[in-house]
Design a protein around this motif. Structure first.
Motif, PDB file in Angstrom:
ATOM      1  N   ALA A 112       0.820  -1.215   0.000  1.00  0.00           N
ATOM      2  CA  ALA A 112       0.000   0.000   0.000  1.00  0.00           C
ATOM      3  C   ALA A 112       0.854   1.267   0.000  1.00  0.00           C
ATOM      4  O   ALA A 112       0.515   2.248  -0.644  1.00  0.00           O
ATOM      5  CB  ALA A 112      -0.927  -0.006   1.214  1.00  0.00           C
ATOM      6  N   GLU A 113       2.001   1.222   0.708  1.00  0.00           N
ATOM      7  CA  GLU A 113       2.849   2.418   0.795  1.00  0.00           C
ATOM      8  C   GLU A 113       3.504   2.774  -0.539  1.00  0.00           C
ATOM      9  O   GLU A 113       3.960   3.892  -0.737  1.00  0.00           O
ATOM     10  CB  GLU A 113       3.972   2.233   1.837  1.00  0.00           C
ATOM     11  N   ASP A 114       3.601   1.802  -1.429  1.00  0.00           N
ATOM     12  CA  ASP A 114       4.261   2.060  -2.716  1.00  0.00           C
ATOM     13  C   ASP A 114       3.381   2.851  -3.675  1.00  0.00           C
ATOM     14  O   ASP A 114       3.859   3.344  -4.692  1.00  0.00           O
ATOM     15  CB  ASP A 114       4.610   0.726  -3.406  1.00  0.00           C
ATOM     16  N   ILE A 115       2.098   2.903  -3.362  1.00  0.00           N
ATOM     17  CA  ILE A 115       1.154   3.433  -4.344  1.00  0.00           C
ATOM     18  C   ILE A 115       0.660   4.821  -3.968  1.00  0.00           C
ATOM     19  O   ILE A 115       0.298   5.090  -2.830  1.00  0.00           O
ATOM     20  CB  ILE A 115      -0.047   2.472  -4.520  1.00  0.00           C
ATOM     21  N   LEU A 116       0.684   5.681  -4.956  1.00  0.00           N
ATOM     22  CA  LEU A 116       0.178   7.031  -4.805  1.00  0.00           C
ATOM     23  C   LEU A 116      -1.183   7.089  -5.482  1.00  0.00           C
ATOM     24  O   LEU A 116      -1.282   6.935  -6.693  1.00  0.00           O
ATOM     25  CB  LEU A 116       1.144   7.998  -5.483  1.00  0.00           C
ATOM     26  N   LEU A 117      -2.227   7.280  -4.680  1.00  0.00           N
ATOM     27  CA  LEU A 117      -3.581   7.334  -5.227  1.00  0.00           C
ATOM     28  C   LEU A 117      -4.082   8.769  -5.177  1.00  0.00           C
ATOM     29  O   LEU A 117      -4.190   9.350  -4.101  1.00  0.00           O
ATOM     30  CB  LEU A 117      -4.507   6.412  -4.430  1.00  0.00           C
ATOM     31  N   ARG A 118      -4.342   9.314  -6.340  1.00  0.00           N
ATOM     32  CA  ARG A 118      -4.809  10.696  -6.407  1.00  0.00           C
ATOM     33  C   ARG A 118      -6.298  10.711  -6.708  1.00  0.00           C
ATOM     34  O   ARG A 118      -6.739  10.174  -7.717  1.00  0.00           O
ATOM     35  CB  ARG A 118      -4.090  11.451  -7.524  1.00  0.00           C
ATOM     36  N   ILE A 119      -7.049  11.355  -5.814  1.00  0.00           N
ATOM     37  CA  ILE A 119      -8.495  11.475  -6.006  1.00  0.00           C
ATOM     38  C   ILE A 119      -8.808  12.900  -6.434  1.00  0.00           C
ATOM     39  O   ILE A 119      -8.573  13.837  -5.690  1.00  0.00           O
ATOM     40  CB  ILE A 119      -9.254  11.145  -4.697  1.00  0.00           C
ATOM     41  N   GLY A 120      -9.330  13.030  -7.628  1.00  0.00           N
ATOM     42  CA  GLY A 120      -9.686  14.348  -8.137  1.00  0.00           C
ATOM     43  C   GLY A 120     -11.135  14.662  -7.857  1.00  0.00           C
ATOM     44  O   GLY A 120     -11.846  13.887  -7.218  1.00  0.00           O
ATOM     45  N   SER A 121     -11.600  15.789  -8.338  1.00  0.00           N
ATOM     46  CA  SER A 121     -12.977  16.177  -8.075  1.00  0.00           C
ATOM     47  C   SER A 121     -13.939  15.435  -9.001  1.00  0.00           C
ATOM     48  O   SER A 121     -15.130  15.414  -8.780  1.00  0.00           O
ATOM     49  CB  SER A 121     -13.147  17.685  -8.236  1.00  0.00           C
ATOM     50  N   GLN A 122     -13.421  14.836 -10.045  1.00  0.00           N
ATOM     51  CA  GLN A 122     -14.251  14.019 -10.923  1.00  0.00           C
ATOM     52  C   GLN A 122     -13.615  12.641 -11.029  1.00  0.00           C
ATOM     53  O   GLN A 122     -12.398  12.509 -10.956  1.00  0.00           O
ATOM     54  CB  GLN A 122     -14.311  14.642 -12.320  1.00  0.00           C
ATOM     55  N   THR A 123     -14.465  11.627 -11.220  1.00  0.00           N
ATOM     56  CA  THR A 123     -13.954  10.264 -11.311  1.00  0.00           C
ATOM     57  C   THR A 123     -12.895  10.146 -12.403  1.00  0.00           C
ATOM     58  O   THR A 123     -11.902   9.442 -12.256  1.00  0.00           O
ATOM     59  CB  THR A 123     -15.101   9.289 -11.610  1.00  0.00           C
ATOM     60  N   SER A 124     -13.099  10.902 -13.491  1.00  0.00           N
ATOM     61  CA  SER A 124     -12.183  10.781 -14.625  1.00  0.00           C
ATOM     62  C   SER A 124     -10.797  11.330 -14.314  1.00  0.00           C
ATOM     63  O   SER A 124      -9.850  11.056 -15.037  1.00  0.00           O
ATOM     64  CB  SER A 124     -12.768  11.502 -15.836  1.00  0.00           C
ATOM     65  N   SER A 125     -10.675  12.115 -13.228  1.00  0.00           N
ATOM     66  CA  SER A 125      -9.353  12.649 -12.908  1.00  0.00           C
ATOM     67  C   SER A 125      -8.639  11.834 -11.828  1.00  0.00           C
ATOM     68  O   SER A 125      -7.564  12.200 -11.381  1.00  0.00           O
ATOM     69  CB  SER A 125      -9.444  14.126 -12.501  1.00  0.00           C
ATOM     70  N   ASN A 126      -9.249  10.723 -11.406  1.00  0.00           N
ATOM     71  CA  ASN A 126      -8.580   9.855 -10.444  1.00  0.00           C
ATOM     72  C   ASN A 126      -7.451   9.096 -11.132  1.00  0.00           C
ATOM     73  O   ASN A 126      -7.580   8.650 -12.259  1.00  0.00           O
ATOM     74  CB  ASN A 126      -9.554   8.831  -9.854  1.00  0.00           C
ATOM     75  N   SER A 127      -6.340   8.967 -10.418  1.00  0.00           N
ATOM     76  CA  SER A 127      -5.237   8.202 -10.995  1.00  0.00           C
ATOM     77  C   SER A 127      -4.420   7.565  -9.877  1.00  0.00           C
ATOM     78  O   SER A 127      -4.538   7.938  -8.714  1.00  0.00           O
ATOM     79  CB  SER A 127      -4.345   9.096 -11.844  1.00  0.00           C
ATOM     80  N   TYR A 128      -3.634   6.580 -10.252  1.00  0.00           N
ATOM     81  CA  TYR A 128      -2.706   6.021  -9.283  1.00  0.00           C
ATOM     82  C   TYR A 128      -1.357   5.848  -9.948  1.00  0.00           C
ATOM     83  O   TYR A 128      -1.252   5.764 -11.177  1.00  0.00           O
ATOM     84  CB  TYR A 128      -3.229   4.705  -8.698  1.00  0.00           C
ATOM     85  N   GLY A 129      -0.343   5.878  -9.129  1.00  0.00           N
ATOM     86  CA  GLY A 129       0.995   5.760  -9.673  1.00  0.00           C
ATOM     87  C   GLY A 129       1.902   5.015  -8.704  1.00  0.00           C
ATOM     88  O   GLY A 129       1.610   4.910  -7.518  1.00  0.00           O
ATOM     89  N   PHE A 130       2.983   4.469  -9.236  1.00  0.00           N
ATOM     90  CA  PHE A 130       3.949   3.767  -8.391  1.00  0.00           C
ATOM     91  C   PHE A 130       5.286   3.737  -9.115  1.00  0.00           C
ATOM     92  O   PHE A 130       5.366   3.861 -10.337  1.00  0.00           O
ATOM     93  CB  PHE A 130       3.472   2.337  -8.086  1.00  0.00           C
TER      94      PHE A 130
END
Ligand code: ZN
Length: 109
Positions: free
Chosen positions: A18-36
């Motif tokens: 879990a610590e390896d992952i960067l989860l970005r929650i935007g104001s719209q579902t389409s702007s949600n992303s994750y990175g590692f």
């Protein structure tokens, strides 16, 4: 600790925590992303996260990072910018007792 499977374009399936992952929650579902950062090749991989992926990552213990974009910033804008006359008119309205009703407009029903 929960192992989260992800896919690196170069290395294929890899195991992350879990610590390896960067989860970005935007104001719209389409702007949600994750990175590692891929543990094998060191590349930073970023992908869009749909609702299913967001739920999966959250249940795996990933801490979401909320990207604050005020809703007002995403509203379509109409008309000219506010000028000094508008401010004066607003000031006049505030002097009245029914200014809130005036601003809220007609009540539904
Ligand atoms: Zn890789």
């Amino acid at each position: 600790m929960t192992t989260i499977k992800a896919t690196c374009p170069g290395c294929g399936e890899i195991d992350l925590t879990a610590e390896d992952i960067l989860l970005r929650i935007g104001s719209q579902t389409s702007s949600n992303s994750y990175g590692f950062t891929c543990p094998d090749c060191g590349d930073f991989v970023e992908k869009p996260a749909d609702d299913r992926i967001v739920r999966l990552l959250l249940s795996g213990g990933v801490m979401p990072m909320l990207m604050h974009i005020p809703a007002e910033a995403l509203e379509p804008k109409q008309g000219p910018p506010i000028d000094y006359d508008d401010l004066l008119a607003f000031h006049e309205v505030l002097k009245r007792d029914d200014w809130l009703d005036e601003l809220m407009g007609p009540h539904p029903q």
